[in-house]
Design a protein around this motif. Structure first.
Motif, PDB file in Angstrom:
ATOM      1  N   PHE A  66      36.670 -19.229 -61.298  1.00 23.91           N
ATOM      2  CA  PHE A  66      37.243 -18.276 -62.281  1.00 23.91           C
ATOM      3  C   PHE A  66      37.064 -16.774 -61.706  1.00 23.91           C
ATOM      4  CE2 PHE A  66      35.453 -15.788 -65.735  1.00 23.91           C
ATOM      5  CZ  PHE A  66      36.534 -15.707 -66.719  1.00 23.91           C
ATOM      6  N   ILE A  67      36.334 -16.555 -61.150  1.00 22.69           N
ATOM      7  CA  ILE A  67      36.053 -15.089 -60.613  1.00 22.69           C
ATOM      8  C   ILE A  67      37.250 -14.830 -59.737  1.00 22.69           C
ATOM      9  CG2 ILE A  67      34.857 -13.341 -59.294  1.00 22.69           C
ATOM     10  CD1 ILE A  67      32.381 -14.172 -60.728  1.00 22.69           C
ATOM     11  N   SER A  68      37.369 -15.832 -58.738  1.00 23.98           N
ATOM     12  CA  SER A  68      38.546 -15.632 -57.866  1.00 23.98           C
ATOM     13  C   SER A  68      39.877 -15.311 -58.211  1.00 23.98           C
ATOM     14  CB  SER A  68      38.441 -17.081 -56.775  1.00 23.98           C
ATOM     15  OG  SER A  68      39.541 -16.743 -55.871  1.00 23.98           O
ATOM     16  N   ASN A  69      39.871 -16.114 -59.419  1.00 24.94           N
ATOM     17  CA  ASN A  69      41.337 -15.981 -59.976  1.00 24.94           C
ATOM     18  C   ASN A  69      41.399 -14.823 -60.658  1.00 24.94           C
ATOM     19  OD1 ASN A  69      41.939 -18.495 -59.103  1.00 24.94           O
ATOM     20  ND2 ASN A  69      41.869 -19.623 -61.101  1.00 24.94           N
ATOM     21  N   GLN A  70      40.340 -14.089 -61.395  1.00 20.60           N
ATOM     22  CA  GLN A  70      40.333 -12.787 -61.738  1.00 20.60           C
ATOM     23  C   GLN A  70      40.529 -11.547 -60.893  1.00 20.60           C
ATOM     24  OE1 GLN A  70      40.286 -12.681 -65.313  1.00 20.60           O
ATOM     25  NE2 GLN A  70      40.473 -14.874 -65.008  1.00 20.60           N
ATOM     26  N   LEU A  71      39.864 -11.825 -59.781  1.00 22.43           N
ATOM     27  CA  LEU A  71      40.102 -10.621 -58.729  1.00 22.43           C
ATOM     28  C   LEU A  71      41.273 -10.152 -58.290  1.00 22.43           C
ATOM     29  CD1 LEU A  71      37.113 -11.664 -56.521  1.00 22.43           C
ATOM     30  CD2 LEU A  71      37.284  -9.465 -58.125  1.00 22.43           C
ATOM     31  N   SER A  72      41.325  -8.974 -57.941  1.00 21.84           N
ATOM     32  CA  SER A  72      42.867  -8.525 -57.361  1.00 21.84           C
ATOM     33  C   SER A  72      43.006  -9.118 -55.927  1.00 21.84           C
ATOM     34  CB  SER A  72      42.654  -7.044 -57.413  1.00 21.84           C
ATOM     35  OG  SER A  72      43.809  -6.407 -56.628  1.00 21.84           O
ATOM     36  N   TYR A  73      44.200  -9.179 -55.800  1.00 22.53           N
ATOM     37  CA  TYR A  73      44.510  -9.759 -54.050  1.00 22.53           C
ATOM     38  C   TYR A  73      44.283  -8.469 -53.315  1.00 22.53           C
ATOM     39  CZ  TYR A  73      47.035 -13.747 -56.085  1.00 22.53           C
ATOM     40  OH  TYR A  73      47.444 -14.854 -56.925  1.00 22.53           O
ATOM     41  N   HIS A  74      44.117  -7.243 -53.863  1.00 27.37           N
ATOM     42  CA  HIS A  74      43.953  -6.240 -53.188  1.00 27.37           C
ATOM     43  C   HIS A  74      42.629  -5.426 -53.493  1.00 27.37           C
ATOM     44  CE1 HIS A  74      48.324  -6.502 -52.302  1.00 27.37           C
ATOM     45  NE2 HIS A  74      48.325  -6.755 -53.666  1.00 27.37           N
ATOM     46  N   ARG A  75      41.637  -6.134 -53.624  1.00 35.43           N
ATOM     47  CA  ARG A  75      40.300  -5.330 -53.946  1.00 35.43           C
ATOM     48  C   ARG A  75      39.912  -4.621 -52.996  1.00 35.43           C
ATOM     49  NH1 ARG A  75      34.919  -8.787 -54.502  1.00 35.43           N
ATOM     50  NH2 ARG A  75      35.176 -10.295 -52.918  1.00 35.43           N
ATOM     51  N   ASP A  76      39.208  -3.575 -53.184  1.00 31.98           N
ATOM     52  CA  ASP A  76      38.318  -2.805 -52.088  1.00 31.98           C
ATOM     53  C   ASP A  76      36.914  -3.422 -51.772  1.00 31.98           C
ATOM     54  OD1 ASP A  76      40.207  -0.759 -51.767  1.00 31.98           O
ATOM     55  OD2 ASP A  76      39.352   0.461 -53.129  1.00 31.98           O
ATOM     56  N   VAL A  77      36.904  -3.860 -50.613  1.00 34.33           N
ATOM     57  CA  VAL A  77      35.345  -4.282 -50.338  1.00 34.33           C
ATOM     58  C   VAL A  77      34.860  -3.072 -49.589  1.00 34.33           C
ATOM     59  CG1 VAL A  77      36.281  -6.712 -50.011  1.00 34.33           C
ATOM     60  CG2 VAL A  77      36.137  -5.245 -48.109  1.00 34.33           C
ATOM     61  N   PRO A  78      33.433  -3.002 -49.786  1.00 28.37           N
ATOM     62  CA  PRO A  78      32.502  -1.971 -49.272  1.00 28.37           C
ATOM     63  C   PRO A  78      32.928  -2.111 -47.665  1.00 28.37           C
ATOM     64  CG  PRO A  78      31.205  -3.736 -49.875  1.00 28.37           C
ATOM     65  CD  PRO A  78      32.370  -4.078 -50.550  1.00 28.37           C
ATOM     66  N   ASP A  79      32.858  -0.993 -46.974  1.00 24.88           N
ATOM     67  CA  ASP A  79      33.038  -0.779 -45.584  1.00 24.88           C
ATOM     68  C   ASP A  79      31.548  -1.003 -45.098  1.00 24.88           C
ATOM     69  OD1 ASP A  79      33.342   0.171 -42.896  1.00 24.88           O
ATOM     70  OD2 ASP A  79      34.365   1.769 -43.466  1.00 24.88           O
ATOM     71  N   THR A  80      31.157  -2.032 -44.490  1.00 25.77           N
ATOM     72  CA  THR A  80      29.984  -2.460 -44.084  1.00 25.77           C
ATOM     73  C   THR A  80      29.645  -2.049 -42.693  1.00 25.77           C
ATOM     74  OG1 THR A  80      30.843  -4.800 -43.696  1.00 25.77           O
ATOM     75  CG2 THR A  80      29.589  -4.318 -45.670  1.00 25.77           C
ATOM     76  N   ARG A  81      30.527  -1.317 -42.144  1.00 25.85           N
ATOM     77  CA  ARG A  81      30.360  -0.774 -40.469  1.00 25.85           C
ATOM     78  C   ARG A  81      29.066   0.105 -40.339  1.00 25.85           C
ATOM     79  NH1 ARG A  81      35.676   1.537 -38.676  1.00 25.85           N
ATOM     80  NH2 ARG A  81      35.469   2.162 -40.723  1.00 25.85           N
ATOM     81  N   SER A  82      28.611   0.098 -39.214  1.00 27.41           N
ATOM     82  CA  SER A  82      27.659   1.179 -39.063  1.00 27.41           C
ATOM     83  C   SER A  82      28.166   2.213 -38.721  1.00 27.41           C
ATOM     84  CB  SER A  82      26.738   0.685 -38.013  1.00 27.41           C
ATOM     85  OG  SER A  82      27.609   0.631 -36.758  1.00 27.41           O
ATOM     86  N   ILE A  83      27.174   3.473 -38.889  1.00 29.16           N
ATOM     87  CA  ILE A  83      27.663   4.923 -38.481  1.00 29.16           C
ATOM     88  C   ILE A  83      28.393   4.860 -37.132  1.00 29.16           C
ATOM     89  CG2 ILE A  83      27.150   7.282 -38.407  1.00 29.16           C
ATOM     90  CD1 ILE A  83      24.821   6.561 -40.314  1.00 29.16           C
TER      91      ILE A  83
END
Ligand code: UDP
Ligand code: MN
Length: 461
Positions: A118-135
């Motif tokens: 259900f959530i997968s079908n609601q989410l945008s195909y282009h959503r922003d995911v958090p940039d999880t890389r270290s500094i």
């Protein structure tokens, strides 16, 4: 005077009350706007009245990389959440609204796919995911000229929205000139939406270098990936699962490592996309190990190995890889014997290729500056049987080809498998000879000295 004071006192009180109420409404409005930010218009679904705000309930989300909950527990948990919140639930992890009417889709999703469809079908195909890389990683730069990549995505009965989000996310986060092609391999899926609908979507929405191959019969992910690799023409092969989202600058660190070293095989750091909420969460720096059942496991990196000058950006030497997400020079992939094409459906291939890489002169590292999210889920109940069967069969094949005398450690854990058949392995044994690979003892001494060896019962007994 006192009346004036009282008047102003009440006035102030009323004014602040009004502002508080307005502020509260504003916050709720903002929140609703935020909720809808990622919902693409055309798949917004049947329109329903906005729910009133409800309290958050998902509090004990599993912390493991791979949640160990059984489907039954998942259902209990969902039922609990729904009861508490009167048919409407907001997940604090993602801020998506559940309606009771959507429960069926959700339950069906868990039954069939092991994650929240259900959530997968609601989410945008282009959503922003958090940039999880270290500094340290964010500060790194890579050469412009890098080998080009063929992305290989094998799928079987995948949720369409998850598959399309995987492909869009690769296109969105990869410089065009490095993306030689994306090859999708349909492993003889049964769902109609993966036939014409998918074909049309690809034609209308993706560039021409996104290709779709279909297997005439179900081959399993191992032969499926070999088929993808055989059709690929890029310099580097990058394998992904069909329910991933790649992160900023995900590809360059992988390509750079392979450009510097032909026999280097690299995995990104695999972030967890929560199976209940699809929230993208960073994973700690872990490496791959295994148990003598021949099951893969994540483990913490010995601290001494994290203290180099590169700090959190340093590649992590890994005894094994998790599975479907890694990059390898295409020529090198075939040189070291691709995969064991006698393996079925799922499982064991990740340990087989890991042992082979190390024992036959290659290297296997996790590159923490490359982040790829993967929907982490359980083995599904209705598929558990076929998956366990193929895992056992494949594990037997790899034990007989690669473990030498240490296959007794495996049989100590799995005495029931000692007399089970595992097909013909002569080609793989021959490959090991041709490549002049080292012994499993060498692998244990040099690559995985931390692995505990159990005493074997003496032969006389
Ligand atoms: N897959 C496939 N054929 C199969 C089984 C799996 O093509 O017979 C695909 C599946 O759709 C996914 C990838 O192989 O894209 C890895 O499978 P899965 O995600 O189930 O593995 P896990 O992530 O649980 O290790
Ligand atoms: Mn997967």
């Amino acid at each position: 005077m006192r009346n004036i004071k009282r008047f102003f006192g009440h006035g102030c009180f009323l004014t602040s009350l009004t502002w508080t109420v307005l502020f509260f409404i504003y916050l709720n409005y903002i929140e609703l706007k935020q909720l809808l930010k990622n919902v693409p218009f055309k798949r917004a679904g049947p329109h329903q009245a906005f729910p009133t705000k409800v309290s958050y309930n998902f509090s004990n989300f599993p912390k493991q990389i791979r949640p160990q909950l059984k489907t039954k527990d998942v259902k209990n948990k969902l039922d609990h959440d729904i009861k508490v919140t009167n048919n409407i639930v907001i997940s604090p992890e993602l801020d998506v609204i559940f309606y009771e009417s959507n429960r069926k889709i959700r339950d069906l999703g868990f039954e069939q796919h092991g994650f929240n469809v259900f959530i997968s079908n609601q989410l945008s195909y282009h959503r922003d995911v958090p940039d999880t890389r270290s500094i340290e990683c964010k500060a790194k730069s890579y050469p412009y000229y890098l080998p080009v990549a063929s992305i290989i995505i094998c799928f079987y009965n995948e949720v369409l929205s998850a598959l399309l989000r995987t492909v869009h996310s690769v296109i969105d986060h990869t410089p065009q000139y490095l993306l030689h092609e994306i090859i999708l391999i349909d492993d003889h899926s049964e769902f109609d939406y993966l036939k014409e609908d998918l074909r049309n979507y690809i034609k209308e929405n993706f560039p021409e270098n996104v290709k779709l191959l279909r297997n005439y019969k179900r081959e399993g992910l191992i032969r499926g990936r070999i088929i993808g690799a055989t059709n690929a023409t890029g310099k580097v092969l990058v394998f992904l699962d069909s329910h991933c989202e790649v992160n900023k600058m995900w590809l360059q660190p992988l390509l750079f490592a392979i450009q510097k070293d032909y026999s280097m095989v690299v995995s990104p750091l695999i972030d967890a996309i929560n199976a209940y909420t699809l929230k993208y969460k960073p994973s700690p720096i872990l490496r791959g190990g295994f148990t003598w059942n021949l099951h893969f496991k994540w483990e913490f990196v010995p601290p001494s190995k994290l203290l180099g000058p590169e700090g959190a950006a340093a590649p992590i030497k890994s005894p094994t890889m998790a599975g479907g997400i890694f990059a390898i020079n295409r020529r090198y992939f075939f040189e070291i014997g691709q995969y064991d094409n006698g393996m079925n459906i799922w499982g064991g291939e990740n340990l087989e290729i890991s042992f082979r890489i190390w024992m036959c002169g290659g290297k296997l590292f996790i590159i923490p500056c490359s982040r790829v999210g993967h929907i982490s889920r359980n083995v599904l109940p209705q598929k558990a049987h076929e998956i366990m069967d193929s895992l056992q069969y494949n594990s037997l094949r790899l034990a007989h080809v690669w473990l030498d005398e240490y296959k007794e450690q495996f049989f100590l854990q799995r005495p029931d498998l000692r007399s089970k058949g595992y097909g013909n392995i002569s080609e793989r044994v021959e490959l090991r000879k041709i490549l002049g690979c080292k012994s499993f003892q060498w692998y244990l001494d040099n690559i995985y000295p931390e692995l505990e060896i159990f005493p074997l019962p003496s032969k006389e007994n």
